[in-house]
Design a protein around this motif. Structure first.
Motif, PDB file in Angstrom:
ATOM      1  N   HIS A 160      33.261  39.200  37.360  1.00 53.66           N
ATOM      2  CA  HIS A 160      34.641  39.060  36.942  1.00 53.66           C
ATOM      3  C   HIS A 160      35.051  40.025  35.929  1.00 53.66           C
ATOM      4  O   HIS A 160      34.141  40.545  35.379  1.00 53.66           O
ATOM      5  N   LEU A 161      36.553  40.391  36.107  1.00 51.97           N
ATOM      6  CA  LEU A 161      36.914  41.258  35.203  1.00 51.97           C
ATOM      7  C   LEU A 161      38.230  40.811  34.410  1.00 51.97           C
ATOM      8  O   LEU A 161      39.144  39.998  34.869  1.00 51.97           O
ATOM      9  N   TYR A 162      38.153  41.207  33.071  1.00 56.83           N
ATOM     10  CA  TYR A 162      39.491  40.918  32.283  1.00 56.83           C
ATOM     11  C   TYR A 162      40.483  41.804  32.192  1.00 56.83           C
ATOM     12  O   TYR A 162      40.011  42.937  32.218  1.00 56.83           O
ATOM     13  N   ALA A 163      41.617  41.563  31.983  1.00 61.98           N
ATOM     14  CA  ALA A 163      42.625  42.539  32.017  1.00 61.98           C
ATOM     15  C   ALA A 163      43.961  41.712  31.245  1.00 61.98           C
ATOM     16  O   ALA A 163      44.121  40.682  31.529  1.00 61.98           O
ATOM     17  N   GLY A 164      44.667  42.432  30.557  1.00 66.50           N
ATOM     18  CA  GLY A 164      45.807  41.965  29.814  1.00 66.50           C
ATOM     19  C   GLY A 164      46.181  42.940  28.800  1.00 66.50           C
ATOM     20  O   GLY A 164      46.054  43.912  28.628  1.00 66.50           O
ATOM     21  N   VAL A 165      47.362  42.408  28.006  1.00 65.14           N
ATOM     22  CA  VAL A 165      48.064  42.941  26.965  1.00 65.14           C
ATOM     23  C   VAL A 165      48.018  41.792  25.889  1.00 65.14           C
ATOM     24  O   VAL A 165      48.387  40.988  25.914  1.00 65.14           O
ATOM     25  N   VAL A 166      47.838  42.588  24.533  1.00 69.28           N
ATOM     26  CA  VAL A 166      47.896  41.769  23.451  1.00 69.28           C
ATOM     27  C   VAL A 166      48.535  42.808  22.354  1.00 69.28           C
ATOM     28  O   VAL A 166      48.071  43.773  21.996  1.00 69.28           O
ATOM     29  N   GLU A 167      49.588  42.427  21.762  1.00 71.73           N
ATOM     30  CA  GLU A 167      50.166  43.010  20.600  1.00 71.73           C
ATOM     31  C   GLU A 167      50.372  44.673  20.711  1.00 71.73           C
ATOM     32  O   GLU A 167      50.002  45.502  19.949  1.00 71.73           O
ATOM     33  N   GLY A 168      50.807  44.952  22.105  1.00 68.70           N
ATOM     34  CA  GLY A 168      51.106  46.464  22.404  1.00 68.70           C
ATOM     35  C   GLY A 168      50.058  47.282  22.753  1.00 68.70           C
ATOM     36  O   GLY A 168      49.854  48.466  22.816  1.00 68.70           O
ATOM     37  N   THR A 169      48.583  46.522  23.046  1.00 73.11           N
ATOM     38  CA  THR A 169      47.498  47.105  23.164  1.00 73.11           C
ATOM     39  C   THR A 169      47.499  46.626  24.716  1.00 73.11           C
ATOM     40  O   THR A 169      47.191  45.427  24.926  1.00 73.11           O
ATOM     41  N   GLY A 170      46.879  47.382  25.772  1.00 73.96           N
ATOM     42  CA  GLY A 170      46.462  47.197  26.804  1.00 73.96           C
ATOM     43  C   GLY A 170      45.000  47.099  27.087  1.00 73.96           C
ATOM     44  O   GLY A 170      44.451  47.961  26.386  1.00 73.96           O
ATOM     45  N   VAL A 171      44.520  46.046  27.771  1.00 76.71           N
ATOM     46  CA  VAL A 171      43.165  45.823  27.956  1.00 76.71           C
ATOM     47  C   VAL A 171      42.602  45.753  29.372  1.00 76.71           C
ATOM     48  O   VAL A 171      43.284  44.893  30.369  1.00 76.71           O
ATOM     49  N   VAL A 172      41.659  46.639  29.711  1.00 73.94           N
ATOM     50  CA  VAL A 172      41.079  46.397  31.058  1.00 73.94           C
ATOM     51  C   VAL A 172      39.539  46.468  31.103  1.00 73.94           C
ATOM     52  O   VAL A 172      38.818  47.392  30.587  1.00 73.94           O
ATOM     53  N   GLY A 173      38.792  45.227  31.217  1.00 72.15           N
ATOM     54  CA  GLY A 173      37.176  45.181  31.146  1.00 72.15           C
ATOM     55  C   GLY A 173      36.956  44.083  30.110  1.00 72.15           C
ATOM     56  O   GLY A 173      37.973  43.531  29.285  1.00 72.15           O
ATOM     57  N   PRO A 174      35.806  43.910  30.012  1.00 70.86           N
ATOM     58  CA  PRO A 174      34.850  44.279  30.780  1.00 70.86           C
ATOM     59  C   PRO A 174      34.607  43.766  32.059  1.00 70.86           C
ATOM     60  O   PRO A 174      35.144  42.573  32.161  1.00 70.86           O
ATOM     61  N   LEU A 175      34.171  44.384  33.156  1.00 70.84           N
ATOM     62  CA  LEU A 175      33.623  43.989  34.491  1.00 70.84           C
ATOM     63  C   LEU A 175      32.566  43.436  34.161  1.00 70.84           C
ATOM     64  O   LEU A 175      31.412  44.143  33.628  1.00 70.84           O
ATOM     65  N   VAL A 176      32.308  42.096  34.374  1.00 69.25           N
ATOM     66  CA  VAL A 176      31.188  41.288  33.987  1.00 69.25           C
ATOM     67  C   VAL A 176      30.124  41.027  35.261  1.00 69.25           C
ATOM     68  O   VAL A 176      30.806  40.437  36.394  1.00 69.25           O
ATOM     69  N   LEU A 177      28.988  41.745  35.554  1.00 68.62           N
ATOM     70  CA  LEU A 177      28.125  41.429  36.750  1.00 68.62           C
ATOM     71  C   LEU A 177      27.027  40.525  35.867  1.00 68.62           C
ATOM     72  O   LEU A 177      26.109  40.801  35.047  1.00 68.62           O
ATOM     73  N   PRO A 178      27.156  39.145  36.179  1.00 69.24           N
ATOM     74  CA  PRO A 178      26.264  38.159  35.525  1.00 69.24           C
ATOM     75  C   PRO A 178      24.866  38.647  35.619  1.00 69.24           C
ATOM     76  O   PRO A 178      24.351  38.820  36.754  1.00 69.24           O
ATOM     77  N   GLY A 179      24.212  38.356  34.468  1.00 77.24           N
ATOM     78  CA  GLY A 179      22.875  38.676  34.147  1.00 77.24           C
ATOM     79  C   GLY A 179      22.593  40.165  34.077  1.00 77.24           C
ATOM     80  O   GLY A 179      21.549  40.426  33.836  1.00 77.24           O
ATOM     81  N   GLU A 180      23.557  41.195  34.008  1.00 79.70           N
ATOM     82  CA  GLU A 180      23.346  42.606  33.909  1.00 79.70           C
ATOM     83  C   GLU A 180      24.017  43.253  32.945  1.00 79.70           C
ATOM     84  O   GLU A 180      23.867  44.043  32.267  1.00 79.70           O
ATOM     85  N   THR A 181      25.460  42.821  32.921  1.00 81.80           N
ATOM     86  CA  THR A 181      26.328  43.501  31.889  1.00 81.80           C
ATOM     87  C   THR A 181      26.835  42.584  30.849  1.00 81.80           C
ATOM     88  O   THR A 181      26.720  41.203  31.090  1.00 81.80           O
ATOM     89  N   GLY A 182      27.123  42.918  29.640  1.00 82.69           N
ATOM     90  CA  GLY A 182      27.621  42.137  28.628  1.00 82.69           C
ATOM     91  C   GLY A 182      28.832  41.379  28.996  1.00 82.69           C
ATOM     92  O   GLY A 182      29.810  41.819  29.674  1.00 82.69           O
ATOM     93  N   CYS A 183      29.103  40.111  28.673  1.00 83.21           N
ATOM     94  CA  CYS A 183      29.904  39.113  29.007  1.00 83.21           C
ATOM     95  C   CYS A 183      30.817  38.847  27.834  1.00 83.21           C
ATOM     96  O   CYS A 183      30.833  39.456  26.479  1.00 83.21           O
TER      97      CYS A 183
END
Length: 404
Positions: free
Chosen positions: A247-270
């Motif tokens: 799963h991947l997170y994406a969005g906008v908060v207070e004038g800041t755009g965010v893409v990530g992290p892409l979470v590979l369960p059990g392998e990358t930070g969530c």
């Protein structure tokens, strides 16, 4: 094989004996010295001739049959050739859809630049039709993201959200003005259908999936709530972690755009790892998040239209890279860009030992994207009068494959 020099690479002669393929530093390579016979033979590699016909025509151009095979083989190894009839049965079926191929032509050309195996580009494009992606959130980011994925050939794009479309949700490329007042899911579903170049055959065994059904190649969390963008709730991702769904997170908060992290369960930070690291750095972090989540809801949050569209585009590119079998740079990192400077930078999201996701225990919390090009230098010999050399091959990066 029906070899064709990749048409997406513009060709130019640097001098009488050296030809350059591609313009940008990421793609450009030179071949030389190229004699007259070899240069003329390159013009025959347009996808209309099979190897047998090329072997027959080679001697007429002072190229023996064995030299033709060697030249084609080594040009393919250099990543310069595609196969006009390669890619397998799914690719053959897609070729029969002329209107779809016209719609996806630029996407296919782009894929040829990031694949080295002849026929691989169309195989991956055809494989997109069998993938399923869920987008959770149908605001300015989520609606555009869903339309982009559908337009790029992803066969199953499902969007989940609640409520009705509000006037501030209207976005070029996303929710239109006439959708105001409609149910969000119904409005975005119509956008996804309209954006699709073609609707792939429906599989009889595929039931309608619920929000928690772990049968997606990837889930994108694009919440309309800015608190959820800035501080994603680890609890909401627990079913995804338990089912092993990327799963991947994406969005906008207070004038800041965010893409990530892409979470590979059990392998990358969530999201849980992100929360734990923030708490380590700032002990009052949980108190602040609790106040933000429980405080009075803002009727109007800051979400710059151009920034939201930019985030949706970058997130879509990362999703497609993952579906195509590559590992984008958002794996284990959050890409952020803030107004007004608009300088992208990455913040690493390492696995945390206290997080129950288990990524730290496996020692893969610092998963990298494998960015950069792997190069191979080879000599591509032509006839006795000259030769081709210094061809640099690009190899695919990443090993995590999306489930189809």
């Amino acid at each position: 094989m029906h070899p064709v020099v990749k048409p997406a690479l513009r060709r130019g002669w640097r001098d009488l004996n050296t030809v350059q393929f591609g313009m940008t530093p990421a793609q450009a390579l030179t071949l030389g010295p190229v004699d007259t016979a070899t240069g003329s033979f390159l013009e025959l590699l347009d996808g209309t001739r099979g190897l047998e016909l090329l072997r027959a025509q080679g001697p007429r151009m002072d190229l023996p049959g064995n030299q033709v095979d060697r030249l084609v083989r080594r040009l393919a190894r250099a990543g310069l050739l595609d196969d006009a009839r390669g890619g397998g049965p799914a690719a053959d079926a897609l070729r029969e859809k002329r209107e779809v191929m016209e719609r996806l032509g630029p996407d296919l050309a782009s894929l040829t630049l990031t694949t080295s195996e002849p026929g691989e580009a169309l195989r991956r494009l055809a494989a997109r039709r069998e993938t399923r992606v869920q987008v959770r959130g149908a605001g300015r980011v989520g609606s555009v993201l869903a339309a982009l994925l559908s337009g790029a050939g992803v066969g199953g794009v499902e969007v989940r959200d609640v409520g009705q479309v509000e006037p501030w949700d209207v976005t070029p490329g996303g929710l239109p003005a006439e959708a105001v007042g409609e149910r969000r899911e119904a409005a975005v579903r119509r956008i996804v259908r309209r954006a699709a170049p073609d609707r792939p055959p429906r599989r009889a065994e595929r039931p309608r999936l619920s929000a928690d059904t772990p049968c997606f190649s990837l889930v994108v969390l694009a919440p309309r709530d800015d608190v959820a963008v800035h501080a994603p709730d680890p609890v909401s991702a627990e079913p995804l972690l338990a089912s092993g769904t990327p799963h991947l997170y994406a969005g906008v908060v207070e004038g800041t755009g965010v893409v990530g992290p892409l979470v590979l369960p059990g392998e990358t930070g969530c999201a849980g790892c992100l929360q734990q690291h923030r708490t380590d750095r700032d002990p009052v972090w949980p108190r602040l998040v609790a106040q933000w989540r429980s405080g009075r809801k803002h009727r109007m949050t800051a979400c710059d239209l151009a920034l939201a569209t930019t985030v949706a585009g970058l997130a879509a590119a990362h999703v497609l890279a993952f579906l195509d079998g590559r590992l984008p740079s958002s794996a284990g990192a959050r890409w952020e860009v803030a107004l007004p400077g608009l300088d992208w930078h990455a913040r690493r999201v390492l696995a945390h030992p206290a997080c129950p996701c288990g990524a730290a225990e496996k020692g893969k919390g610092e998963h990298t994207s494998g960015q950069g090009r792997s190069h191979e230098t080879m000599a591509v010999h032509g006839p006795p009068e000259g030769s081709l050399h210094e061809a640099h091959a690009q190899r695919p990066a990443g090993t995590w494959r999306a489930h189809v």
